[in-house]
Each structure stands twice: as structure tokens, then as C-alpha cells.
Design an enzyme around this catalytic site. Structure first.
Site, PDB file in Angstrom:
ATOM      1  N   GLY A 164       0.963   3.783  -3.015  1.00  0.00           N
ATOM      2  CA  GLY A 164       1.540   4.905  -2.277  1.00  0.00           C
ATOM      3  C   GLY A 164       0.857   6.213  -2.607  1.00  0.00           C
ATOM      4  O   GLY A 164       0.486   6.993  -1.712  1.00  0.00           O
ATOM      5  N   ARG A 165       0.673   6.471  -3.896  1.00  0.00           N
ATOM      6  CA  ARG A 165       0.062   7.730  -4.315  1.00  0.00           C
ATOM      7  C   ARG A 165      -1.410   7.804  -3.913  1.00  0.00           C
ATOM      8  O   ARG A 165      -1.892   8.843  -3.473  1.00  0.00           O
ATOM      9  CB  ARG A 165       0.224   7.906  -5.825  1.00  0.00           C
ATOM     10  CG  ARG A 165       1.657   8.287  -6.238  1.00  0.00           C
ATOM     11  CD  ARG A 165       1.918   8.054  -7.713  1.00  0.00           C
ATOM     12  NE  ARG A 165       2.084   6.630  -7.989  1.00  0.00           N
ATOM     13  CZ  ARG A 165       2.129   6.127  -9.222  1.00  0.00           C
ATOM     14  NH1 ARG A 165       1.986   6.910 -10.277  1.00  0.00           N
ATOM     15  NH2 ARG A 165       2.313   4.829  -9.400  1.00  0.00           N
ATOM     16  N   HIS A 213      -2.220  -2.524   1.151  1.00  0.00           N
ATOM     17  CA  HIS A 213      -1.725  -2.489  -0.232  1.00  0.00           C
ATOM     18  C   HIS A 213      -2.789  -3.058  -1.189  1.00  0.00           C
ATOM     19  O   HIS A 213      -2.586  -4.089  -1.840  1.00  0.00           O
ATOM     20  CB  HIS A 213      -0.432  -3.313  -0.344  1.00  0.00           C
ATOM     21  CG  HIS A 213       0.704  -2.567  -0.958  1.00  0.00           C
ATOM     22  ND1 HIS A 213       1.278  -1.480  -0.346  1.00  0.00           N
ATOM     23  CD2 HIS A 213       1.367  -2.727  -2.134  1.00  0.00           C
ATOM     24  CE1 HIS A 213       2.268  -1.022  -1.105  1.00  0.00           C
ATOM     25  NE2 HIS A 213       2.335  -1.743  -2.195  1.00  0.00           N
TER      26      HIS A 213
END
Length: 425
Positions: A260-261, A253
Site C-alpha cells: 500500500g505504501r 501486490h
């Protein structure tokens, strides 16, 4: 910072790899960073006291993965399906004979652009950022649209940049994709790794009660460097390699927002680098949309040391995505065929040459027609008038100065694709 310790998790199974499972470390929580506008109950405030635990991702650059053979076999079948789909679409032609010569303008580009846009929209929808096809088409030409449509349009641009730069899979190229995705959103530090702790979990105002706390910011850059080395490996089955790289990215992350994208853009970079896709973007995110709970559950299983569920999730998503993509292609083919039969203008006319462009970008202005076809303003106006008279375009705005016209049939086909994507197979 304390030494990493094992985090209690799911009961061990034969599929769990202890060397892949996350460990955790404690960090002191700086309460000065809390938002004073947040109102928490006494219970929540008590839960947010003291140190919190953040994940420590394993190094996977040289890790030996043992994945269930049945899952790998399904992944290889899915990979073949992607390759078939790419071949099928690469053979598609939207061209016409003009004076004995084939007009190749935009012959394949419409399908490539349509699939990339649908993948970007689906990837955004997984993050609950939704926009209808009409709003996205308007945003793509910088016409007035809502914030969600603008975010999805930015995702399209980020995906385009990432896939175009697939030969250069590096931290720099990932940062560039993130910069394009989050342009103008300073809270996300576009194109830069995060410099603070983030956490995942609706309603969690501090990391203490979050469902998952990614690595401390000090670990982000080393973890990303390790991931890039892993992405360069050639000793793993391609789809399993892609799925694991994606899961590791989401675990790290690395950004304040847009993880996410960006992580799903990485999927397509790796597929293209591996030679699986040559000219298209398979809408894998659209396949994941049908079972987002399974997708997020597979990420959780990966963090517990079991890579099998994320590999299986990508395999299933691939079959679903290709099926949906083939239906979209059939719809687009039917629309184009109907247009060529309906259009009253002669072969080689500006109106007829616009048809492939309308499949790719179903919202147009006079100025766009001029630029796309290299014609004069009067010729562009005549082309639009013909397309309107034959029912191919309709006016989408009353602003005479910058009027926009829409190909409603294409919009409907794209919205139907999106509706199919959220249904469980």
C-alpha cells in the site's frame, strides 16, 4: 495451474469493462507452509482444504479505457487544484533581509518537507500504522521512538527517494523505494518481489477464505513489467492514469509487505513526471483517510472491471487533501510569523536562521544546529538557549549529553492536520 476462468462478481453495469475484470486460476495449496501455531476451528480447516483461487490481472499496457466523462471532468478539476496548490506553495518564502540581501536558507524547503512527511504518515495510517508528530520528529533524528514511528520515518525516506527518482520510473526504482521502506524487515524481502502467495483479509489464515487473493508469485514480474509500460503512456488524462496505475499495482501486490505504501508513493512519482507537481507532495493519502472504506471499495470495483470509482476516489481525495494542506500552510505561516515577532535575537543571528529549519524538522539537537548553520558548538548552544527563553523550543529529554528540543507549536499543527484527515468531509 488451470486455465483462468471468470470469477463471479458484481452484476454487470455499463461501467464494467469485461477486458479489465480479473480472471482467476486455481492452485494447489501446500499445507506444509501453514503456521503450526495457528489454531483453527474444524469449519475453518475444512474451508482450507484443496486448491485455492488466485487472481490473474489483465494486461493494461495497451488497454483502451472507457471512463465516464463526468468522472474524467471531476478528475481534471482535481488536477487543476493540485497545480494551483503547487504554485501557491512555490511562491511561499520564509526568508529575511540581512544587510540588504535576502537570506534564502530554507526559504521553501520547510513546506515541501512538511507535506511530504504528512503524506507519508497518512499513507502509513491507511495501513493502521500510526505515529504522532512528536514521535515521528524524534524518529527522524534517530532518537528513541516506538516501532510505528520508525516505520513511518522509513516511509518518509522511501517517498523522498521515489519522488527524487521520478525521472526513472522503472521496476528498479520501485524496488529501491520498497527497499528503503522496509529496510531491516526481512519478512518483507526489502527491494525484492515476493516469492510466495499472499492474500488479503483479516482473520484468513489461508487464501481459501481471504477477501482477495492477488496473483500467484509466478505472475508478479510479468505483471509489473506490463504496469511500467502502462505508466509510460501519455494518452490518458493524468489523474485517471495515476489512479488506474495505483489500482493495478495494489491488485498485483508484488511484495510480501509494504504494498500500500509503495503503491501510494508511485502516485507521487507519476504526478511529478507529468509535471503536475514541481516542488511539493500533495497529501493525497490524507484525503483518502477520510473514507478508507470507499478507497478499498473502489479497488474492489476496479478488480471487477470498473475503473470509475477509483478515479472518483482520487478526485475527491485530492480536493480534501488540498483543503487540509492549505489549512496546514496557514497554520505554519502563522507560527513562523509569531516566531519572527517574538524572537529577541537580532537579524542574521543563529537563532533567527534556525526558524525555517524548525518548521521542517521540529526536533533538534545541538549537533544538528551546528551542522545546519555551520556554527560552533557555543554558538549553537546560545541559539538554542535564546529559542527556549523566547518560548519557541522546549526540552524534550533530560539526557544532557544528547538533549533534544522540540518546537511544540509545529507538533500541534501537524497533529491537527492528522486529526482533520480522518474526519469525513
Amino acid at each position: 495451474m488451470s486455465s483462468p476462468t471468470d470469477e463471479p462478481g458484481p452484476a454487470p453495469t455499463d461501467a464494467v469493462d469485461p477486458g479489465l475484470a480479473l480472471t482467476y486460476e486455481t492452485h494447489e495449496w501446500d499445507r506444509s507452509g501453514e503456521d503450526d501455531s495457528l489454531r483453527m476451528s474444524r469449519r475453518a480447516r475444512l474451508a482450507a482444504r484443496g486448491p485455492y483461487r488466485a487472481a490473474v490481472p489483465p494486461e493494461i499496457a495497451d488497454h483502451e479505457f472507457a471512463i465516464d466523462p463526468a468522472a474524467l471532468a471531476e478528475a481534471e478539476d482535481a488536477l487543476l487544484e493540485i497545480a494551483r496548490f503547487d504554485t501557491e506553495l512555490s511562491a511561499t518564502r520564509y526568508a529575511e533581509e540581512t544587510d540588504g540581501e535576502t537570506d534564502r536558507s530554507g526559504e521553501f524547503a520547510p513546506l515541501a518537507a512538511i507535506l511530504l512527511r504528512t503524506e507519508s504518515a497518512s499513507s502509513s495510517q491507511i495501513e493502521n500504522v500510526t505515529a504522532g508528530a512528536k514521535a515521528l520528529a524524534m524518529a527522524a533524528i534517530h532518537e528513541k521512538s516506538g516501532p510505528n514511528a520508525q516505520m513511518v520515518a522509513a516511509n518518509v525516506e522511501a517517498m523522498e527517494r521515489a519522488v527524487a527518482a521520478s525521472d526513472d520510473l522503472s521496476e528498479a526504482s520501485i524496488l529501491a523505494a520498497h527497499a528503503a521502506l522496509m529496510a531491516g524487515q526481512e519478512h518483507a524481502r526489502p527491494g525484492r518481489y515476493r516469492e510466495s502467495q499472499v492474500w488479503i483479509g483479516s482473520g484468513a489464515s489461508t487464501p481459501h477464505t481471504a477477501s482477495f487473493v492477488p496473483p500467484h508469485e509466478d505472475r508478479v514480474q510479468p505483471a509489473m513489467a506490463d504496469l511500467i509500460v502502462f505508466c509510460e503512456r501519455t494518452d490518458l488524462p493524468v489523474l485517471a492514469h495515476v489512479a488506474i496505475a495505483h489500482a493495478q499495482f495494489e491488485t498485483i501486490h508484488p511484495f510480501a509487505d509494504g504494498n500500500g505504501r509503495t503503491g501510494r508513493a508511485l502516485v507521487h512519482v507519476m504526478l511529478k513526471r507529468a509535471g503536475v507537481t514541481r516542488r511539493i507532495t500533495v497529501p493525497v493519502s490524507a484525503g483518502l483517510l477520510g473514507d478508507t472504506a470507499g478507497y478499498f471499495g473502489a479497488l474492489t470495483a476496479y478488480r471487477a472491471g470498473d475503473p470509475r470509482p477509483i478515479v472518483e476516489q482520487f478526485s475527491r481525495a485530492t480536493f480534501t487533501a488540498v483543503t487540509n494542506g492549505r489549512t496546514l500552510k496557514a497554520d505554519v505561516d502563522a507560527i513562523h510569523q509569531g516566531w519572527t515577532e517574538t524572537l529577541t535575537s537580532r537579524r542574521g543571528s543563529a537563532a533567527r536562521r534556525m526558524l525555517p529549519h524548525l518548521l521542517r524538522q521540529p526536533a533538534v539537537t545541538v549537533r544538528m544546529v551546528e551542522q545546519l548553520l555551520s556554527v560552533s558548538n557555543p554558538a549553537a548552544l546560545r541559539a538554542i538557549d535564546t529559542l527556549v527563553a523566547d518560548g519557541i523550543l522546549t526540552s524534550a529529554s533530560e539526557n544532557r549529553r544528547n538533549r533534544v528540543w522540540i518546537a511544540e507549536e509545529v507538533i500541534a499543527a501537524l497533529d491537527e492536520f492528522a486529526a482533520r484527515a480522518v474526519r469525513r468531509p
